[in-house]
Design a protein around this motif. Structure first.
Motif, PDB file in Angstrom:
ATOM      1  N   HIS A 114      25.739 -19.532 -90.442  1.00 53.06           N
ATOM      2  CA  HIS A 114      25.906 -19.065 -91.826  1.00 53.06           C
ATOM      3  C   HIS A 114      27.363 -18.725 -92.163  1.00 53.06           C
ATOM      4  O   HIS A 114      27.854 -19.041 -93.257  1.00 53.06           O
ATOM      5  N   HIS A 118      29.906 -20.297 -95.044  1.00 48.94           N
ATOM      6  CA  HIS A 118      30.713 -19.630 -96.081  1.00 48.94           C
ATOM      7  C   HIS A 118      32.114 -20.244 -96.154  1.00 48.94           C
ATOM      8  O   HIS A 118      32.622 -20.536 -97.238  1.00 48.94           O
ATOM      9  N   SER A 143      31.650 -10.686 -96.604  1.00 48.05           N
ATOM     10  CA  SER A 143      30.292 -10.770 -97.146  1.00 48.05           C
ATOM     11  C   SER A 143      29.601  -9.419 -97.005  1.00 48.05           C
ATOM     12  O   SER A 143      30.241  -8.411 -96.701  1.00 48.05           O
ATOM     13  N   ASP A 308      25.576 -16.513-101.122  1.00 52.00           N
ATOM     14  CA  ASP A 308      24.822 -17.451-100.283  1.00 52.00           C
ATOM     15  C   ASP A 308      24.279 -18.648-101.080  1.00 52.00           C
ATOM     16  O   ASP A 308      23.662 -18.468-102.131  1.00 52.00           O
TER      17      ASP A 308
END
Ligand code: KG4
Ligand code: ZN
Length: 338
Positions: A114, A118, A143, A308
């Motif tokens: 993940h 980003h 984040s 996201d």
């Protein structure tokens, strides 16, 4: 190469169809379903609730995205899916859906970290603009769960220079917002209120700003704000705006100063900002100004690609085409940088 990207690591359920043509990444369609309204009533995400909502959304979101991209699952070359880090129940929704499609349709599946996703939001070609990202690059991911500074020497090659020791930048925005009475997520609300506030009225601490390393820590900032709020008898609108401006200024000071120090130390040729907090305009403008002064090309995704989304997962897969057999892929909530 046409990639279907799936992202379900936290509270969003997002799918995107992205096409790679030579070195450009064209976003054909993206749909994101959010369960934020549910979480704003509970002050934060309850993992079980998030996953249950995602079970309802995942297939309609994928179907709608394929329709918007005017394509079919048969025409997709690969499926990219977030396999960690994140909430286990949420990750499983995306991973098991991707595996099922891969197995039944005989499609390759590319598992994506993940956080790497980003960073790759920066590589998506927007408004027909060619992106001229030159390596080595420095990547700052800010984040809800992470404040990570990484050296990126080439595609897929990341070295972690520093990370958050406690609360991440987004988490600090959310927790401070909560004590000011704002719903989750508080980052965008603090940004709005800060526009009307005086950032110099409250001088909040800048944790670890002068430390020799590239770690971050924002839990002390949260405590300092709490102490200040407890002293104030009448928390009127003007005071709230000033606190928001002070908080945003403190967080911006720390991340900009430490990131630019690393940029100089590692003589990088590009700076890539990403993550939900990269949607904060004060932060991006400050980076823009300071990078211009030292002649460092600065990149940040458009607002919709900061939080996201499925497109960033597809983008990471486009430059790291490492498929695995579906039965070797498992969700890993603790995944970090290898
Ligand atoms: O990257 P993201 O969507 O999810 C995680 O991977 O954590 O980031 C969500 C975080 C939240 O903490 C939210 O408050 C923050 O990004 N955020 C912002 C802004 N928009 C979202 N923080 C400050 N200013 C914003 N405009
Ligand atoms: Zn994220």
């Amino acid at each position: 190469m046409i990639i279907l990207g799936i992202e379900t690591s936290c509270d969003e359920t997002s799918a995107a169809v992205l096409e790679k043509k030579e070195n450009t990444l064209v976003l054909k369609a993206q749909n994101t379903a959010t369960s934020l309204a549910l979480h704003s009533t509970t002050g934060g995400i309850i993992p079980e609730n998030a996953a249950r909502e995602q079970m309802k959304y995942i297939l309609p979101v994928i179907q709608k995205t394929l329709e918007h991209a005017q394509t079919t699952i048969q025409e997709i070359d690969a499926i990219a899916v977030t396999y960690g880090p994140g909430l286990i129940g949420s990750l499983l929704v995306g991973v098991e859906t991707a595996k099922t499609i891969a197995m039944t349709m005989n499609k390759p599946i590319i598992p994506i970290n993940h956080m790497v996703g980003h960073i790759y939001a920066n590589f998506i070609t927007e408004q027909e603009q060619q992106k001229n990202i030159v390596f080595p690059a420095l990547a700052l991911v800010v984040s809800g769960g992470h404040t990570d500074l990484l050296l990126m020497e080439k595609h897929g090659d990341f070295t972690l220079l520093g990370g958050t020791r406690d609360d991440a930048a987004g988490e600090a925005f959310d927790k401070i917002g909560r004590l000011l009475g704002f719903p989750y997520p508080a980052g965008p609300i603090i940004e709005e209120k800060a526009k009307k506030g005086n950032p110099k009225r409250f001088l909040f601490p800048r944790p670890l700003i002068g430390s020799g390393d590239y770690d971050f820590s924002f839990s002390g900032l949260k405590t300092a704000v709490l102490r200040e709020v407890m002293k104030i008898k009448n928390l009127d609108e003007a005071t709230t705006n000033d606190i928001c401006a002070g908080v945003q200024h403190a967080i911006t000071d720390v991340v900009v100063k430490k990131t630019l120090k690393a940029a100089k130390e590692y003589t990088v040729k590009s700076l890539l900002l990403s993550g939900g907090v990269a949607a904060n305009q004060t932060l991006t403008e400050r980076f823009q100004t300071e990078c211009q002064e030292i002649g460092l090309p600065f990149f940040a995704p458009s607002r919709k690609l900061c939080t996201d989304n499925g497109a960033m997962i597809a983008a990471a897969a486009a430059f790291n085409d490492n498929p695995l057999p579906w039965n070797e892929i498992t969700a890993n909530p603790e995944l970090y940088f290898d």
